[in-house]
Write a protein that holds these residues in place. Structure first.
Motif, short mmCIF file in Angstrom:
data_model
loop_
_atom_site.label_atom_id
_atom_site.label_comp_id
_atom_site.label_asym_id
_atom_site.label_seq_id
_atom_site.Cartn_x
_atom_site.Cartn_y
_atom_site.Cartn_z
N THR A 139 -0.35 9.41 6.79
CA THR A 139 0.61 10.10 7.66
C THR A 139 0.06 10.35 9.06
OG1 THR A 139 -0.13 12.23 6.75
CG2 THR A 139 1.79 11.20 5.73
N ARG A 140 -1.25 10.52 9.19
CA ARG A 140 -1.85 10.82 10.50
C ARG A 140 -2.28 9.58 11.26
NH1 ARG A 140 0.17 15.66 11.61
NH2 ARG A 140 -0.51 17.29 10.15
N PHE A 141 -2.77 8.57 10.53
CA PHE A 141 -3.34 7.41 11.21
C PHE A 141 -2.71 6.08 10.79
CE2 PHE A 141 -6.65 10.70 10.73
CZ PHE A 141 -6.89 10.98 12.06
N GLY A 142 -1.74 6.14 9.90
CA GLY A 142 -1.06 4.92 9.48
C GLY A 142 -1.87 4.05 8.55
N ALA A 143 -2.87 4.59 7.90
CA ALA A 143 -3.70 3.81 6.97
C ALA A 143 -2.88 3.42 5.75
CB ALA A 143 -4.92 4.61 6.54
N ASN A 144 -3.23 2.29 5.16
CA ASN A 144 -2.54 1.81 3.97
C ASN A 144 -3.02 2.60 2.75
OD1 ASN A 144 -2.05 0.16 1.54
ND2 ASN A 144 -1.25 -1.32 2.99
N GLU A 145 -2.10 3.33 2.11
CA GLU A 145 -2.49 4.19 0.99
C GLU A 145 -2.94 3.38 -0.23
OE1 GLU A 145 1.98 3.66 0.22
OE2 GLU A 145 0.54 3.55 1.86
N ILE A 146 -2.50 2.14 -0.35
CA ILE A 146 -2.93 1.31 -1.48
C ILE A 146 -4.43 1.04 -1.40
CG2 ILE A 146 -2.69 -0.95 -2.58
CD1 ILE A 146 0.20 -1.01 -1.65
N LEU A 147 -4.87 0.58 -0.23
CA LEU A 147 -6.29 0.25 -0.06
C LEU A 147 -7.16 1.49 -0.12
CD1 LEU A 147 -6.06 -2.42 2.79
CD2 LEU A 147 -6.35 -2.81 0.34
N VAL A 148 -6.74 2.55 0.57
CA VAL A 148 -7.57 3.76 0.61
C VAL A 148 -7.71 4.38 -0.77
CG1 VAL A 148 -7.81 6.08 1.57
CG2 VAL A 148 -6.97 4.21 3.02
N SER A 149 -6.59 4.54 -1.49
CA SER A 149 -6.65 5.15 -2.82
C SER A 149 -7.45 4.29 -3.78
CB SER A 149 -5.24 5.40 -3.36
OG SER A 149 -4.52 4.18 -3.48
N LEU A 150 -7.33 2.96 -3.66
CA LEU A 150 -8.09 2.07 -4.54
C LEU A 150 -9.59 2.15 -4.26
CD1 LEU A 150 -8.07 -0.09 -6.73
CD2 LEU A 150 -7.70 -1.80 -4.93
N MET A 151 -9.98 2.16 -2.98
CA MET A 151 -11.40 2.23 -2.65
C MET A 151 -12.01 3.56 -3.08
SD MET A 151 -11.80 0.26 1.03
CE MET A 151 -10.59 1.28 1.89
N LEU A 152 -11.21 4.61 -3.06
CA LEU A 152 -11.73 5.91 -3.48
C LEU A 152 -12.04 5.96 -4.97
CD1 LEU A 152 -9.56 8.38 -1.35
CD2 LEU A 152 -12.02 7.99 -1.18
N VAL A 153 -11.48 5.04 -5.74
CA VAL A 153 -11.83 4.97 -7.17
C VAL A 153 -13.32 4.69 -7.33
CG1 VAL A 153 -11.49 3.68 -9.31
CG2 VAL A 153 -9.52 4.25 -7.88
N TYR A 154 -13.83 3.75 -6.55
CA TYR A 154 -15.24 3.37 -6.66
C TYR A 154 -16.15 4.48 -6.14
CZ TYR A 154 -12.85 -1.01 -7.40
OH TYR A 154 -12.00 -1.97 -7.89
N VAL A 155 -15.66 5.22 -5.15
CA VAL A 155 -16.42 6.39 -4.68
C VAL A 155 -16.50 7.43 -5.79
CG1 VAL A 155 -16.53 8.22 -2.97
CG2 VAL A 155 -15.74 5.95 -2.29
N ALA A 156 -15.38 7.66 -6.47
CA ALA A 156 -15.35 8.64 -7.55
C ALA A 156 -16.27 8.22 -8.70
CB ALA A 156 -13.92 8.82 -8.06
N GLU A 157 -16.30 6.93 -9.01
CA GLU A 157 -17.18 6.45 -10.08
C GLU A 157 -18.65 6.70 -9.75
OE1 GLU A 157 -16.09 2.38 -10.49
OE2 GLU A 157 -14.42 2.79 -11.86
N GLN A 158 -19.02 6.45 -8.50
CA GLN A 158 -20.42 6.71 -8.10
C GLN A 158 -20.72 8.21 -8.07
OE1 GLN A 158 -22.70 4.25 -7.78
NE2 GLN A 158 -20.99 2.98 -8.48
#
Length: 356
Positions: A139-158
């Protein structure tokens, strides 16, 4: 020869029929896959889809494995119906589990009825907070929520591995990356004796009912549907797209975090690196198989839980590889998405061009 012709309006019949066709094609091609592996396809399908229904313990496990799938899929369906694509429920599931475990271990020697509610709040808040990261970036920067939410999965795993290897590691666990087993006050009550069916199953049913009321009777549910089906009309009606995005992402993350809390306080009763079991990704299949409808999602979750239980049995009884079971479940999403085109298009004979 056949060609696709656009329908004047989406077909309600195909909307209901395509999930059935997708399951049928999955069974057909899954049988071919098992045959290619040298296994009896009929026996494999019987073990996966039939045998668990006649075993009392397996029937109880359908509720244990189906509840988190339904809970996560319900949350995801809100965003999907609004055209908001949260693909990172697996990461939100993990963060909810980690937060709930941190509370349970912080009060390891303390007994009290307040501990489970505190874990519930921590789990839902962590899941919602993790989901709000892609929501705010979108909503603030127009980032793609698909890519961001998916990449955060790997951050959460680590992050999970770091926690069970460090602050949340069992001090008497011989340096294994595991937490302590939770105290009795941090474990969900069991509803059925000699099974693992816990109170989280009942909470999931209440969430399903609440979601059905929200989507069919509440003004916010109408705004969600309007945002997804007619974005321009939603703007003219004064629906704030940013607010809908925040709400849908927050609710879906909270549902995933709650499922994570139920998993560690229910079947697992401790935090371990093996916690991510793919529920967050499988719930996407469940949501679409259930046509983003709460009652349909419950049925789809039961079918998917059946493939989990039957697939595990098939691994031991027939020697079917775990990767084949994952492929089998992936086929379901593939066929479901592929057949979805028949909702808005129909197959008609291709006209032959007149010869000149």
């Amino acid at each position: 020869m056949l060609r696709l012709e656009a329908r004047r309006e989406p077909s309600r019949a195909m909307l209901l029929l395509t999930p059935v066709l997708a399951v049928a094609l999955t069974v057909l091609f899954g049988g071919a896959l098992f045959a290619a592996l040298g296994k009896d396809p009929v026996a494999a399908m019987r073990v996966i889809f039939v045998d668990p229904l006649f075993d009392p313990y397996s029937r109880s496990e359908l509720m244990v494995k189906g509840a988190p799938l339904a809970l996560i899929a319900i949350g995801l369906s809100l965003g999907f119906r609004a055209g908001i694509w949260n693909i990172g429920a697996e990461g939100q599931f993990i963060m909810g589990a980690v937060a709930a475990s941190a509370v349970a271990l912080a009060f390891y020697d303390v007994q009290g009825l307040w501990l489970l509610p505190l874990m519930l709040v921590a789990g839902t808040a962590a899941g919602a907070g993790w989901a709000m990261i892609p929501a705010v970036l979108k909503t603030r920067f127009g980032a793609n929520e698909i890519l961001v939410s998916l990449m955060l999965v790997y951050v959460a795993e680590q992050f999970l591995i770091a926690m069970v290897s460090g602050p949340l590691r069992d001090p008497q666990g011989f340096n294994f990356p595991l937490s302590r087993s939770f105290h009795d006050s941090a474990v969900l009550p069991v509803l059925m004796e000699y099974t693992r069916v816990h109170v989280g199953v009942l909470v999931t049913l209440l969430v399903v009912i609440a979601a059905q009321v929200l989507m069919s009777r509440h003004i916010f549910g109408f705004r969600i549907r309007l945002s997804g089906e007619a974005p321009r009309a939603a703007r003219f009606a004064g629906v704030d797209r940013a607010h809908v995005t925040w709400a849908c992402m927050g609710l879906s993350g909270a549902a995933a975090g709650l499922a994570g809390m139920f998993e560690v306080a229910g079947p697992a009763q401790q935090l371990a690196p093996s916690l991510p079991v793919g529920y967050g990704f499988t719930a996407i299949i469940v949501a679409f198989l259930g046509r983003l409808s709460p009652p349909g999602i419950v049925l789809a979750a039961a079918i998917m839980a059946l493939t989990y239980i039957g697939g595990e049995t098939a691994q031991f009884a027939l020697g079917i590889p775990a990767a084949a079971n994952e492929t089998f479940r992936g086929m379901l999403l593939f066929f479901l998405l592929g057949l979805d085109i028949l909702v808005r298009y129909r197959l008609v004979p291709k006209r032959r061009e007149a010869r000149t």
